[in-house]
Structure formats: C-alpha cells, structure tokens
Design a protein around this motif. Structure first.
Motif, PDB file in Angstrom:
ATOM      1  N   UNK A  49     -41.994  -2.453  38.266  1.00 21.71           N
ATOM      2  CA  UNK A  49     -42.669  -3.490  39.037  1.00 21.71           C
ATOM      3  C   UNK A  49     -41.655  -3.994  40.056  1.00 21.71           C
ATOM      4  N   UNK A  50     -42.123  -4.702  41.046  1.00 20.47           N
ATOM      5  CA  UNK A  50     -41.196  -5.172  42.074  1.00 20.47           C
ATOM      6  C   UNK A  50     -41.507  -6.609  42.454  1.00 20.47           C
ATOM      7  N   UNK A  51     -40.513  -7.255  43.022  1.00 22.13           N
ATOM      8  CA  UNK A  51     -40.652  -8.618  43.525  1.00 22.13           C
ATOM      9  C   UNK A  51     -39.905  -8.682  44.852  1.00 22.13           C
ATOM     10  N   UNK A  52     -40.243  -9.640  45.666  1.00 25.84           N
ATOM     11  CA  UNK A  52     -39.669  -9.746  47.005  1.00 25.84           C
ATOM     12  C   UNK A  52     -38.988 -11.103  47.163  1.00 25.84           C
ATOM     13  N   UNK A  53     -37.727 -11.090  47.568  1.00 31.49           N
ATOM     14  CA  UNK A  53     -37.039 -12.318  47.960  1.00 31.49           C
ATOM     15  C   UNK A  53     -36.378 -12.061  49.306  1.00 31.49           C
ATOM     16  N   UNK A  54     -36.035 -13.122  49.983  1.00 30.36           N
ATOM     17  CA  UNK A  54     -35.386 -13.004  51.281  1.00 30.36           C
ATOM     18  C   UNK A  54     -34.032 -13.699  51.241  1.00 30.36           C
ATOM     19  N   UNK A  55     -33.075 -13.153  51.983  1.00 32.23           N
ATOM     20  CA  UNK A  55     -31.771 -13.789  52.162  1.00 32.23           C
ATOM     21  C   UNK A  55     -31.814 -14.443  53.540  1.00 32.23           C
TER      22      UNK A  55
END
Length: 111
Positions: A49-55
C-alpha cells in the motif's frame, strides 16, 4: 542550545513496532512535512500500500522580525536557499521511501 535524544515508536495496525532512535539539536527546521502522522491501511502479507507526504521548504525570508526563522540552537539563521533532505529507513523495516534523497527550493514542495 538544547539537545534532544529520544526513541520514536512506530506501530503498525497489526501490532508490529519499529523503534527509531532520534538525536537532535534545534529550534526550527528549514524543511517541514505535510503530515505528522501517516495512516496506512491494513495490508495482506506480501501485498503493498502507499501513502503520500510532501517535503515543504517554507523558508523564503531571513527576516526574524516578521516570522520564525530556521536556525540550529541559538546559532545563525539558516540561509535562504535550496535545502536537502534524506529519509533513512531502519534495516529490516518493511518500508520504502521514494524519493529518499532530494532538495527543495525556497517556497516549493517536493512530491
């Protein structure tokens, strides 16, 4: 200058735990993450599964009189400019971070 040292415990939905040892000195970092908690759905063994975060590099001005500015301890203000990041996953942890290394320009976001 204040130094911090602590263990961060990451828990999965099925009760597995991963400890990350953290050491830090600082007041305000030049980069921030879009989320402080990443929720992952339950996943079968050998599935993904995947998740998205931003820097985010929100450091666009060194004017400490208009807003908080990044600095290490009581040292000088971090220069405004491209800032690099690196995510290091403990060996044996069933986790992949991509991209694990990168740079973010002032006022920009890395996906």
């Amino acid at each position: 200058m204040k130094e911090y040292e602590f263990d961060l415990t990451c828990k999965t939905g099925i009760g597995r735990e991963f400890k990350l040892h953290c050491r830090a000195v600082g007041v305000l970092p030049p980069l921030e993450l879009s989320h402080s908690v990443i929720k992952m759905k339950a996943t079968a063994v050998s599935d993904t599964c995947s998740a998205h975060i931003e820097v985010i590099n929100s450091h666009t001005s060194a004017n400490e009189f208009t807003h908080p500015v990044p600095r290490i301890g009581s040292g000088p203000i971090v220069e405004v400019g491209s800032t690099s990041f690196e995510f290091v996953v403990p060996s044996g942890a069933p986790l992949t971070v991509s991209p694990a290394v990168g740079s973010v320009n002032p006022g920009e976001v890395s996906f």
